[in-house]
Enzyme design. Structure first.
Site: not given
Length: 498
Positions: A172, A176-177, A194, A240, A296
């Site tokens: 996958d 991300h942060r 998530g 993906e 954000e």
């Protein structure tokens, strides 16, 4: 079946070929040789040039920008805003801007799995820095910017994590942060409940083992967008990268990492190799301790997390003269990456339930691509009345982080906010046209989704999802016909008219 796309977009194979295409199109790419500080200044410049989105005004939608001279980093350039325009995303993916959602929906159905190539073909490994080298320091290698002076630290905002499930081997990719904390340590924020890699990390930690992975920076924009798909469109085990393969008509090429058992994207500008350590946590703002992380997508600075997983860097590999790709968190670029896959997911979900009724979807920039969608629905027969609200409910199912849905008729341009607000003004009555669905899990970064904002909210991240039905009741459609103007060829009068 290969997707239809423009010949130019079909030639994009990596970040550099994407930038080359944009350089040939007026108004899509600018560069500067003026030295820039990556700490707040770089993002401060781009805020005016082209950030858009939910960034504090003044801002605007503008070109992508390359900084050729980053203070303290002689060999690395920085690109920002690559996807900060729907028109530019359409150019890079080879379709019309209004058709992007449908284009991605079709790509999901035409997935092409990635392939692994030899290290002799891996451009991302032209230069290798191992963490065992005595002078290794990722802070000196990569000019990770801060968006503002308040940020917890330098952030890698366009780093794509790629990992394999420790039990099944399924792969996958997600974004991300990532905060740079030390010479070989990064903290990574996984939104609760998530992404799939968060579940992989939890499995590895339960077994007391690290999770090896790569962080890929500076890649084909098709991967940037495809990586943002979420369940139920891409369930656990759905890589993906296969959507990006469909978008390009050829598989994404991977390469074995040099220091961990993981794979990286072979043509990435930069690949960070390493492991998520089990049962090790770190305070995100441990140096500033001001309670703030970084801006954000809702337009506010996210709160620093007190206990984040730690990523131990084992190597950094990159192309010669690499380009670090970054993003301003609340910019239009986030809207493109999060919003267009959202559109595709909603279109796919509703089309399966009621074919031909939902004409298009727009994940509006004011919701950061996540919180607000406009649905264009066509009522053709009396029994279609009420189905528009069913479509909205399906949209909430297709994308759990969606907070508000605005429903409009087929004669409303969903990409024109004035037209949408016109429909809300003339086809909407608050007491009968609003549907409230309280107490539903949404997204923890919404600052209003807290018990101290409303007593109806039991825990942070729970919201009242709302449907704004701005469609005309079917039996009244004849009273809501827009004024019809003569169709003319304007170029007869203004030859240069666009």
């Amino acid at each position: 079946m290969p997707l239809d796309m423009s010949p130019a977009a079909n030639q994009i194979t990596d970040l550099r070929s994407a930038l080359e295409l944009l350089s040939q199109i007026p108004g899509q790419l600018v560069t500067t040789d003026e030295p820039v500080d990556p700490l707040a200044e770089l993002s401060g410049v781009y805020r005016y040039v082209g950030a858009g989105g939910t960034v504090m005004r003044p801002t605007r939608e503008g070109p992508a920008m390359i900084f050729n001279a980053v203070k303290g980093y002689d060999d690395v350039r920085v690109v920002i805003g690559l996807l900060a325009s729907r028109k530019r995303v359409a150019l890079l993916l080879g379709c019309a801007p209004e058709a992007l959602g449908a284009h991605l929906k079709n790509a999901v159905a035409s997935a092409i799995q990635p392939v692994t190539v030899g290290q002799d073909k891996a451009l991302c490994q032209e230069v290798v820095h191992r963490a065992t080298d005595p002078d290794f320091d990722i802070r000196k290698l990569l000019p990770a910017p801060t968006n503002t002076e308040e940020d917890a630290g330098p952030y890698i905002t366009m780093g794509h994590l790629y990992a394999a499930d420790p039990e099944t081997g399924e792969t996958d990719i997600t974004i991300h942060r990532i905060c740079v904390q030390d010479k070989d340590e990064l903290s990574i924020y996984f939104v609760p409940g998530g992404r799939h890699i968060a579940a992989m990390r939890e499995k590895a930690e339960a077994a007391g083992k690290p999770l090896p992975l790569t962080i890929n920076i500076g890649i084909d924009p098709a991967i940037n967008v495809a990586a943002c798909f979420e369940p139920p469109t891409t369930p656990f085990g759905f890589d993906e990268l296969s959507i990006a393969g469909a978008l390009r008509g050829r598989p994404v090429e991977l390469v074995d990492a040099l220091t961990v058992k993981a794979k990286g994207i072979a043509n990435a500008e930069i690949v960070i190799e390493g492991e998520l350590l089990p049962n090790v946590r770190m305070r995100e703002d441990r140096f500033k301790q001001n309670g703030k992380a970084m801006p954000e997508f809702p337009g506010y600075t996210g709160g620093a997390q007190m206990e984040l997983p730690v990523f131990k860097v084992t190597a950094v590999t990159h192309r010669r003269h690499p380009i670090l790709q970054t993003v301003i968190g609340p910019s239009e670029e986030h809207v493109s990456m999060a919003g267009i896959p959202t559109e595709a997911s909603i279109l796919g979900m509703v089309e399966r339930a009621m074919p031909g009724k939902l004409l298009n979807v727009y994940a509006h920039p004011s919701g950061g691509g996540k919180y607000l969608s406009v649905l264009q629905f066509k009522k053709s027969i009396p029994s279609d009345e009420g189905r528009q609200r069913q479509a909205a409910l399906l949209a909430f199912s297709a994308f759990s982080e969606l907070k508000h849905v605005i429903l409009v008729d087929e004669d409303v341009d969903i990409f024109d906010t004035n037209d949408v607000l016109w429909a809300m003004t003339t086809r909407f009555q608050g007491d009968i046209s609003t549907v409230f669905i309280p107490g539903v899990r949404c997204h923890p970064l919404d600052p209003s989704a807290r018990p101290d904002f409303s007593p109806s909210i039991r825990a942070p991240g729970i919201s009242c999802k709302t449907i704004f039905d701005c469609t005309v009741p079917f039996d009244l459609k004849d009273r809501f016909q827009r004024s019809k103007f003569m169709e003319v060829d304007v170029k007869r009068f203004l030859p240069d008219f666009e």
